[in-house]
Design a protein around this motif. Structure first.
Motif, short mmCIF file in Angstrom:
data_model
loop_
_atom_site.label_atom_id
_atom_site.label_comp_id
_atom_site.label_asym_id
_atom_site.label_seq_id
_atom_site.Cartn_x
_atom_site.Cartn_y
_atom_site.Cartn_z
N ILE B 145 49.17 51.97 44.32
CA ILE B 145 47.95 52.13 43.52
C ILE B 145 47.77 50.88 42.66
CG2 ILE B 145 48.02 54.65 43.43
CD1 ILE B 145 49.31 54.39 40.66
N SER B 146 46.62 50.79 42.03
CA SER B 146 46.39 49.65 41.14
C SER B 146 47.20 49.85 39.87
CB SER B 146 44.91 49.56 40.78
OG SER B 146 44.59 50.57 39.83
N LYS B 147 47.28 48.80 39.06
CA LYS B 147 47.86 48.98 37.74
C LYS B 147 47.01 50.00 36.99
CE LYS B 147 48.04 45.35 35.27
NZ LYS B 147 48.07 43.98 34.78
N PRO B 148 47.61 50.89 36.21
CA PRO B 148 46.78 51.83 35.46
C PRO B 148 45.74 51.07 34.62
CG PRO B 148 49.09 52.42 35.30
CD PRO B 148 49.04 51.11 36.01
N LEU B 149 44.56 51.64 34.51
CA LEU B 149 43.50 50.98 33.77
C LEU B 149 43.88 50.88 32.29
CD1 LEU B 149 40.16 52.42 35.19
CD2 LEU B 149 41.67 50.67 36.11
N SER B 150 43.39 49.81 31.66
CA SER B 150 43.68 49.59 30.24
C SER B 150 42.91 50.61 29.40
CB SER B 150 43.24 48.19 29.86
OG SER B 150 41.84 48.11 29.93
N ARG B 151 43.25 50.64 28.15
CA ARG B 151 42.58 51.56 27.23
C ARG B 151 41.05 51.33 27.26
NH1 ARG B 151 44.01 54.18 22.30
NH2 ARG B 151 46.17 53.65 22.72
N ALA B 152 40.66 50.04 27.24
CA ALA B 152 39.23 49.72 27.23
C ALA B 152 38.56 50.18 28.52
CB ALA B 152 39.04 48.22 27.05
#
Lengths: 304, 319
Positions: B145-152
């Motif tokens: 999977i992709s890197k988890p999305l950032s907070r923003a």
């Protein structure tokens, strides 16, 4: 009856209804040998004829007789002719034929802007409609005036499936195909010479379920361009093969080849594969398809 | 950041037989978005334009023993290749049924978020891991999977999701999805742009118009949700096109132009076996929305724990 606002003022040349759109799609697709083809449609009291042509060497006609339609109201003086794009007409008709539904459509010509109008009429709350733009036919139809080659016709009838298979097989040797008929032994020979040689012999007495009929009193032989021969069977509807029909080929004066197919436009309400199969359809529910192929001019003759 | 849950039997079959085949048709890459109570499959929500699909499940519809924690209000999102997810679920199902056939304990399918060192690499990578526990063995499948999305990014995703929830004022129910799809698929040969108009009278009118042909279909007297109006009787005998033009002029209908490929794609959602489908045009013709409804099995009551809808970008704001 539904009324369409603008055309009410005058009686249209033709209003007809058809209950088997798929049959009409099949019949018209049979003469569709390339993507963009201009066709001419001619209307008469006897029915609708669609004509397509290529390079002055190949012509095809689809005869949709008035008996194919549930109703056929013809009110024109003379025989109206107009041009349409065959591909577009077939694609458009296809939209009316949904599997599992027998769709009833009305065809009307001309519309307020000389269009060909189509609409489904079986459900008041769901309607499919189309307006196909027509053109003044530019194509000056070269006269394919087909005349018999002599006092007895030179003709044979072969199973459509076998004809298609033979012509498909001849693709490999290529560009020019010789068709030879000879009375003794009664046989038809397809011969291709090019990248290699391939000869297909159909013997009348040996395989009567392949060659259904054969008439020939003298040996004749003509050559035809492969691409034109191929066009005569390339899009033969699957229903023709399934119904185990025959195609009739006749060689006329000057070597002009006529190929005739029969396509069923009978209503297919029961979708069972075993239907009361081959040949039981009323003859009136058949669309006739004819191809005319000019022979290649023999170089020997030109030099003479 | 931790995520771990067990897929329930009904959750597996819902995904494997219905939603994943449908979502697979929507596009290759999808955002999986887990919150405390919901799981979302989101297409194209971050890019803003393009064909958007939003599928949402209450956690109990798919999982039991659902555990999520993150520093971002327990929300986790990442991008995943939906076809890989589909394959993993499918093969887990076949493994489960093989082991299950042996008898003893029912095998369970666990999914969790892990970081692993892939072969020939020095950088640990994130994976969504499927673990199928059989009688004496376990099968593990790792989906990259992709890197988890950032907070923003998660915030952006949440905002886009909230914005995508507003309903069109008028929705009409499509009578027969299969039939409509059949027709649209055949229409695709004729042109690329589809005009869709929807009226408060319950009319759905679709049309392709090119210089050479007009091909359309009109469905009338459909069930309307939202703003309704009674069709004026003088419009009864008009052509479909005139009728919808007049309804637009009267302000009783809206009309938009969409890509026929998008429209056809939206109909692919029938693979998820919805019980009904509604089309509507968002205010100001912002998009064409299709909402699929699912009933609680054996009833005609909407199952609120499952939702699926698509938003089709409008090519021409129309009238």
């Amino acid at each position: 009856m539904m009324s369409s606002s603008a055309t009410d003022a005058e009686t249209p040349d033709l209003v007809c209804r058809l209950d088997n759109v798929q049959g009409m799609v099949d019949a018209l697709s049979a003469v569709r040998w390339k993507r963009h083809q201009d066709a001419v449609i001619e209307l008469s009291e006897h029915g609708i004829v669609l004509i397509v042509e290529e390079s002055g060497c190949l012509q095809a006609k689809v005869y949709l007789q008035s008996e194919l339609f549930i109703s056929y109201e013809y009110a024109a003086q003379g025989r109206p002719r107009f041009g349409v794009s065959l591909g577009l007409l077939v694609d458009c008709l296809n939209a009316f034929s949904a599997p599992g539904h027998s769709s009833l459509i009305e065809i009307r010509y001309p519309g307020p802007d000389m269009q060909l109008l189509l609409k489904s009429v079986d459900s008041p709350d769901a309607c499919i409609y189309a307006e196909v733009r027509t053109r003044i036919p530019e194509m000056i139809s070269w006269d394919y005036n087909f005349q018999p080659a002599g006092s007895t016709p030179l003709t044979f009838t072969v199973k459509s499936a076998a004809l298609k298979e033979a012509i498909d097989d001849l693709e490999w040797p290529g560009s020019s195909i010789q068709i030879k008929l000879q009375p003794d032994p009664p046989s038809v020979t397809f011969k291709g010479e090019g990248h290699g040689d391939l000869q297909i012999d159909m013997l009348y007495y040996v395989s009567t379920d392949l060659l259904i009929a054969f008439h020939c009193d003298r040996e004749v032989s003509y050559r035809y361009k492969y691409k034109f021969l191929r066009a005569t069977t390339s899009n033969i509807p699957s229903s023709v093969i399934k119904d185990n029909r025959g195609s009739k080929l006749t060689i006329g004066r000057g070597g002009m080849l006529k190929v005739q197919h029969l396509v069923s436009v009978a209503r297919t309400s029961n979708q069972h594969p075993h239907v009361e199969s081959a040949g039981y359809q009323q003859p009136s529910r058949i669309a006739y398809i004819e191809f005319y192929v000019k022979p290649e001019i023999d170089e020997d003759n030109v030099n003479d | 950041m931790k995520f771990k849950a067990f897929l329930t039997e009904s959750g597996v079959s819902l995904l494997e037989r219905r939603f994943l085949p449908a979502l697979d048709k929507m596009g290759k890459i999808c955002h999986l978005f887990f919150t405390k109570d919901h799981i979302h499959f989101l297409y194209n929500l971050l890019s803003g334009d393009g064909f958007q699909t939003i599928a949402q499940f209450h956690k109990e519809t798919l999982f039991d023993d659902y555990r999520i924690s993150s520093q971002n209000e327990d929300r986790i999102a990442f991008a995943i290749d939906i076809s890989l997810l589909h394959r993993a679920v499918r093969s887990s199902v076949s493994i489960c049924s093989e082991f299950g056939a042996g008898g003893s304990t029912a095998s369970r399918l666990q999914i969790k978020l892990v970081k692993k060192l892939p072969p020939n690499s020095t950088q640990p990578m994130p994976f969504l891991t499927f673990e199928t526990q059989g009688y004496k063995s376990a099968v593990i499948q790792d989906i990259p999977i992709s890197k988890p999305l950032s907070r923003a990014e998660v915030l952006e995703l949440q905002t886009a999701l909230d914005m995508a929830q507003d309903l069109p004022e008028t929705l009409v129910q499509v009578p027969d999805l299969n039939q409509l799809q059949n027709f649209i698929d055949r229409m695709k040969h004729v042109g690329d742009l589809l005009n869709v108009s929807i009226s408060k009278y319950g009319d759905l009118h679709t049309q392709i118009a090119t210089t050479l042909i007009k091909l359309g279909a009109e469905f009338r007297k459909l069930l309307v949700i939202g703003e309704k109006a009674t069709a004026p009787s003088e419009d009864q005998n008009l052509s479909a096109q005139t009728r919808s033009e007049r309804a637009v002029l009267r302000g009783d209908a809206q009309s938009v132009q969409v890509s026929i490929k998008h429209f056809s794609k939206s109909l692919q959602c029938h693979l998820a076996k919805p019980d009904c489908a509604f089309y509507g045009i968002a205010p100001q013709g912002a998009c064409l929305t299709v909402i699929f409804q699912f009933f609680i099995p054996g009833t005609r009551q909407t199952d609120k724990s499952i939702s699926l809808h698509c938003r089709l970008p409008v090519l021409d704001p129309g009238s």
